[in-house]
Design a protein around this motif. Structure first.
Motif, PDB file in Angstrom:
ATOM      1  N   LEU A 125      34.546  33.030  41.931  1.00 11.52           N
ATOM      2  CA  LEU A 125      34.228  34.357  41.417  1.00 11.52           C
ATOM      3  C   LEU A 125      35.423  35.257  41.657  1.00 11.52           C
ATOM      4  O   LEU A 125      36.021  35.226  42.726  1.00 11.52           O
ATOM      5  N   GLU A 126      35.794  36.024  40.649  1.00 12.27           N
ATOM      6  CA  GLU A 126      36.896  36.978  40.792  1.00 12.27           C
ATOM      7  C   GLU A 126      36.515  38.295  40.126  1.00 12.27           C
ATOM      8  O   GLU A 126      35.905  38.307  39.053  1.00 12.27           O
ATOM      9  N   ALA A 127      36.865  39.390  40.797  1.00  8.67           N
ATOM     10  CA  ALA A 127      36.656  40.707  40.204  1.00  8.67           C
ATOM     11  C   ALA A 127      37.687  40.941  39.107  1.00  8.67           C
ATOM     12  O   ALA A 127      38.808  40.434  39.161  1.00  8.67           O
ATOM     13  N   THR A 128      37.290  41.673  38.075  1.00 10.81           N
ATOM     14  CA  THR A 128      38.206  42.020  36.992  1.00 10.81           C
ATOM     15  C   THR A 128      38.458  43.526  37.004  1.00 10.81           C
ATOM     16  O   THR A 128      37.575  44.305  37.394  1.00 10.81           O
ATOM     17  N   PRO A 129      39.638  43.948  36.572  1.00 15.48           N
ATOM     18  CA  PRO A 129      40.782  43.112  36.187  1.00 15.48           C
ATOM     19  C   PRO A 129      41.363  42.399  37.394  1.00 15.48           C
ATOM     20  O   PRO A 129      40.984  42.681  38.536  1.00 15.48           O
ATOM     21  N   ALA A 130      42.274  41.451  37.157  1.00 13.59           N
ATOM     22  CA  ALA A 130      42.862  40.675  38.235  1.00 13.59           C
ATOM     23  C   ALA A 130      43.561  41.577  39.244  1.00 13.59           C
ATOM     24  O   ALA A 130      44.083  42.639  38.905  1.00 13.59           O
ATOM     25  N   PHE A 206      33.162  41.099  36.729  1.00 11.75           N
ATOM     26  CA  PHE A 206      33.442  39.835  37.393  1.00 11.75           C
ATOM     27  C   PHE A 206      33.577  38.713  36.369  1.00 11.75           C
ATOM     28  O   PHE A 206      32.993  38.765  35.274  1.00 11.75           O
ATOM     29  N   LEU A 207      34.332  37.688  36.750  1.00 15.75           N
ATOM     30  CA  LEU A 207      34.384  36.414  36.039  1.00 15.75           C
ATOM     31  C   LEU A 207      33.967  35.330  37.013  1.00 15.75           C
ATOM     32  O   LEU A 207      34.317  35.384  38.201  1.00 15.75           O
TER      33      LEU A 207
END
Length: 236
Positions: A125-130, A206-207
């Motif tokens: 899981l990653e928050a957007t934007p990078a 999130f992605l």
């Protein structure tokens, strides 16, 4: 929270989201952590980070306990042997003695993601934007094939495409059990016939992606775990 009806069957993927907003209190959740988890939490100096760590790990224990039919404080974990070196100290985490389903946990910002399956599974899981500088920091770890695909895109599309590629890669490496710490060389996850990579529906901002071994899941069940439930979790 509605307890899971049963453990994941072959071909099923159970996904759980835990929102941890700023200021969320861990309440009694710390009572279910073991000594190692409590020590790790204690080394986190920022209260916000410490509270999220406690809630994330208590949430994992709560979900595992629901699948096992036991108390959160009774759940025991171990490490599978590392597929690279065979050591048991840094392989994929699992329930001790193969007691229950395979699982993976990841967190970023204000969200925690858990996945459970009958076969080995990894999630990221990653928050957007990078995060600023993320591609510069880890872009060199991409497989040449992944790098070629990104370089062929219009420049404006590359940041989003890079982040999507990265969460897939991390999900795959977590599922395999090597993780970033043991290198990212070799084929990209999308080229490994033993693994299926899935983009998951994630909350706004999130992605997320999952990697599952031994075939694509035919059924995906997604639920939210309220932070209030985790905060009131106690050992029994």
């Amino acid at each position: 929270m509605t307890p899971p009806r049963s453990r994941p069957r072959p071909g099923e993927l159970h996904v759980w989201w835990l929102p941890v907003p700023p200021g969320a209190s861990p309440g009694q959740a710390g009572s279910v952590l073991d000594a190692a988890e409590s020590a790790r939490a204690g080394r986190l100096r920022e209260p916000e980070s410490r509270n999220r760590f406690v809630l994330a790990h208590a949430g994992l224990r709560l979900l595992c306990a629901r699948y096992l039919g036991t108390g959160p404080g009774e759940v025991a974990f171990e490490r599978a042997p590392c597929p690279r070196c065979g050591a048991t100290g840094h392989g994929r985490p699992r329930l001790r003695g193969g007691a229950g389903p395979e699982f993976s946990m990841t967190h970023s910002g204000t969200a925690v993601l858990y996945a459970f399956a009958a076969a080995p599974v990894g999630v990221d899981l990653e928050a957007t934007p990078a995060r600023p500088g993320l591609e510069r920091t880890v872009g060199g770890w991409l497989h040449p094939g992944e790098r070629r695909v990104l370089d062929a895109l219009p420049e404006a599309e590359r940041p989003g495409a890079f982040l999507r590629t990265w969460v897939r890669k991390e999900a795959y490496l977590k599922g395999v059990g090597t993780g970033i710490a043991h290198g990212v060389d070799g084929r990209p996850g999308s080229d490994d016939p033993a693994w299926t990579l899935l983009d998951l529906d994630a909350p706004g901002g999130f992605l997320a992606a999952a990697a599952v071994r031994d075939g694509a899941p035919g059924r995906l069940l997604s639920s939210t775990l309220p932070v209030s439930v985790v905060a009131t979790t106690t050992r029994r």
